[in-house]
Design a protein around this motif. Structure first.
Motif, PDB file in Angstrom:
ATOM      1  N   GLY A  34       0.806  -1.212   0.000  1.00  0.00           N
ATOM      2  CA  GLY A  34       0.000   0.000   0.000  1.00  0.00           C
ATOM      3  C   GLY A  34       0.834   1.253   0.000  1.00  0.00           C
ATOM      4  N   ARG A  35       0.160   2.344  -0.249  1.00  0.00           N
ATOM      5  CA  ARG A  35       0.698   3.689  -0.173  1.00  0.00           C
ATOM      6  C   ARG A  35       2.031   3.876  -0.907  1.00  0.00           C
ATOM      7  N   PRO A  36       2.100   3.561  -2.203  1.00  0.00           N
ATOM      8  CA  PRO A  36       3.353   3.796  -2.928  1.00  0.00           C
ATOM      9  C   PRO A  36       3.586   5.289  -3.140  1.00  0.00           C
ATOM     10  N   LEU A  37       4.814   5.737  -2.915  1.00  0.00           N
ATOM     11  CA  LEU A  37       5.188   7.138  -3.103  1.00  0.00           C
ATOM     12  C   LEU A  37       6.487   7.213  -3.889  1.00  0.00           C
ATOM     13  N   VAL A  38       6.454   7.896  -5.017  1.00  0.00           N
ATOM     14  CA  VAL A  38       7.653   8.074  -5.837  1.00  0.00           C
ATOM     15  C   VAL A  38       8.470   9.217  -5.249  1.00  0.00           C
ATOM     16  N   SER A  39       9.796   9.052  -5.258  1.00  0.00           N
ATOM     17  CA  SER A  39      10.687  10.079  -4.721  1.00  0.00           C
ATOM     18  C   SER A  39      10.613  11.347  -5.566  1.00  0.00           C
ATOM     19  N   PRO A  40      10.956  12.497  -4.989  1.00  0.00           N
ATOM     20  CA  PRO A  40      10.958  13.747  -5.759  1.00  0.00           C
ATOM     21  C   PRO A  40      11.866  13.685  -6.994  1.00  0.00           C
ATOM     22  N   LYS A  41      12.929  12.905  -6.949  1.00  0.00           N
ATOM     23  CA  LYS A  41      13.830  12.756  -8.096  1.00  0.00           C
ATOM     24  C   LYS A  41      13.260  11.810  -9.152  1.00  0.00           C
ATOM     25  N   GLY A  42      12.261  10.996  -8.775  1.00  0.00           N
ATOM     26  CA  GLY A  42      11.607  10.101  -9.711  1.00  0.00           C
ATOM     27  C   GLY A  42      12.339   8.805  -9.995  1.00  0.00           C
ATOM     28  N   ASN A  43      13.365   8.482  -9.218  1.00  0.00           N
ATOM     29  CA  ASN A  43      14.127   7.258  -9.476  1.00  0.00           C
ATOM     30  C   ASN A  43      13.839   6.133  -8.486  1.00  0.00           C
ATOM     31  N   THR A  66       3.117  -3.712   9.775  1.00  0.00           N
ATOM     32  CA  THR A  66       3.416  -2.986   8.542  1.00  0.00           C
ATOM     33  C   THR A  66       4.862  -2.539   8.545  1.00  0.00           C
ATOM     34  N   HIS A  67       5.540  -2.772   7.419  1.00  0.00           N
ATOM     35  CA  HIS A  67       6.937  -2.349   7.276  1.00  0.00           C
ATOM     36  C   HIS A  67       7.133  -1.608   5.964  1.00  0.00           C
ATOM     37  N   LEU A  68       8.205  -0.868   5.913  1.00  0.00           N
ATOM     38  CA  LEU A  68       8.509  -0.005   4.780  1.00  0.00           C
ATOM     39  C   LEU A  68       9.482  -0.683   3.829  1.00  0.00           C
ATOM     40  N   HIS A  69       9.209  -0.564   2.532  1.00  0.00           N
ATOM     41  CA  HIS A  69      10.068  -1.124   1.488  1.00  0.00           C
ATOM     42  C   HIS A  69      10.468  -0.020   0.517  1.00  0.00           C
ATOM     43  N   LEU A  70      11.643  -0.167  -0.079  1.00  0.00           N
ATOM     44  CA  LEU A  70      12.177   0.788  -1.043  1.00  0.00           C
ATOM     45  C   LEU A  70      12.362   0.081  -2.372  1.00  0.00           C
ATOM     46  N   GLY A  71      11.957   0.737  -3.448  1.00  0.00           N
ATOM     47  CA  GLY A  71      12.109   0.157  -4.775  1.00  0.00           C
ATOM     48  C   GLY A  71      12.830   1.114  -5.713  1.00  0.00           C
ATOM     49  N   ASN A  72      13.530   0.537  -6.689  1.00  0.00           N
ATOM     50  CA  ASN A  72      14.226   1.309  -7.708  1.00  0.00           C
ATOM     51  C   ASN A  72      13.390   1.243  -8.984  1.00  0.00           C
ATOM     52  N   LEU A  73      12.988   2.398  -9.507  1.00  0.00           N
ATOM     53  CA  LEU A  73      12.125   2.417 -10.683  1.00  0.00           C
ATOM     54  C   LEU A  73      12.843   1.974 -11.951  1.00  0.00           C
ATOM     55  N   LYS A  74      14.149   2.124 -12.017  1.00  0.00           N
ATOM     56  CA  LYS A  74      14.889   1.727 -13.222  1.00  0.00           C
ATOM     57  C   LYS A  74      15.137   0.226 -13.263  1.00  0.00           C
ATOM     58  N   THR A  75      15.531  -0.359 -12.146  1.00  0.00           N
ATOM     59  CA  THR A  75      15.881  -1.791 -12.123  1.00  0.00           C
ATOM     60  C   THR A  75      14.724  -2.673 -11.666  1.00  0.00           C
ATOM     61  N   GLY A  76      13.761  -2.101 -10.942  1.00  0.00           N
ATOM     62  CA  GLY A  76      12.658  -2.888 -10.419  1.00  0.00           C
ATOM     63  C   GLY A  76      13.000  -3.618  -9.132  1.00  0.00           C
ATOM     64  N   GLU A  77      14.222  -3.477  -8.648  1.00  0.00           N
ATOM     65  CA  GLU A  77      14.630  -4.146  -7.404  1.00  0.00           C
ATOM     66  C   GLU A  77      13.990  -3.459  -6.208  1.00  0.00           C
TER      67      GLU A  77
END
Length: 112
Positions: A34-43, A66-77
């Motif tokens: 839930g609650r996905p938020l893209v970084s201000p830089k968009g990456n 509930t825990h927080l996860h970080l994703g990379n938009l370019k690699t999908g990791e």
């Protein structure tokens, strides 16, 4: 993203033998994003993952965690940023995208 989790759930259920019925323990394996938020830089993006777990304080049988996860938009990791028995909530990016603030529910009190 919601469709992805419904699809994963359907595959896990369909993968069972036709004679097997869904058990409560099967439902406890479901995690929701839930609650996905893209970084201000968009990456990068942050999102929460909620699951049902045994209550670490044994006040109840099960609790939502509930825990927080970080994703990379370019690699999908993706990777988990938080863990442990305390849940997090309300993640936000700093204006420059270098930091993430969130609250951690510590039972009777919360921390930022």
């Amino acid at each position: 993203m919601k469709h992805l989790f419904l699809l994963l759930f359907a595959f896990s259920v369909l993968g069972q033998s036709p004679k097997e019925k869904i058990q409560v323990t099967d439902l406890l394996k479901i995690k929701t994003a839930g609650r996905p938020l893209v970084s201000p830089k968009g990456n990068q993006f942050i999102y929460t993952v909620t699951s049902i777990v045994d209550d670490p304080d044994k006040k109840n049988d099960f609790v939502y965690q509930t825990h927080l996860h970080l994703g990379n938009l370019k690699t999908g990791e993706t990777r988990a940023l938080t863990s442990g028995k305390y849940s997090i909530a309300s993640p936000v990016w700093s204006p420059d995208g270098s930091k993430i603030a969130f609250t951690r529910d510590m039972g009777a009190k919360s921390q930022v």
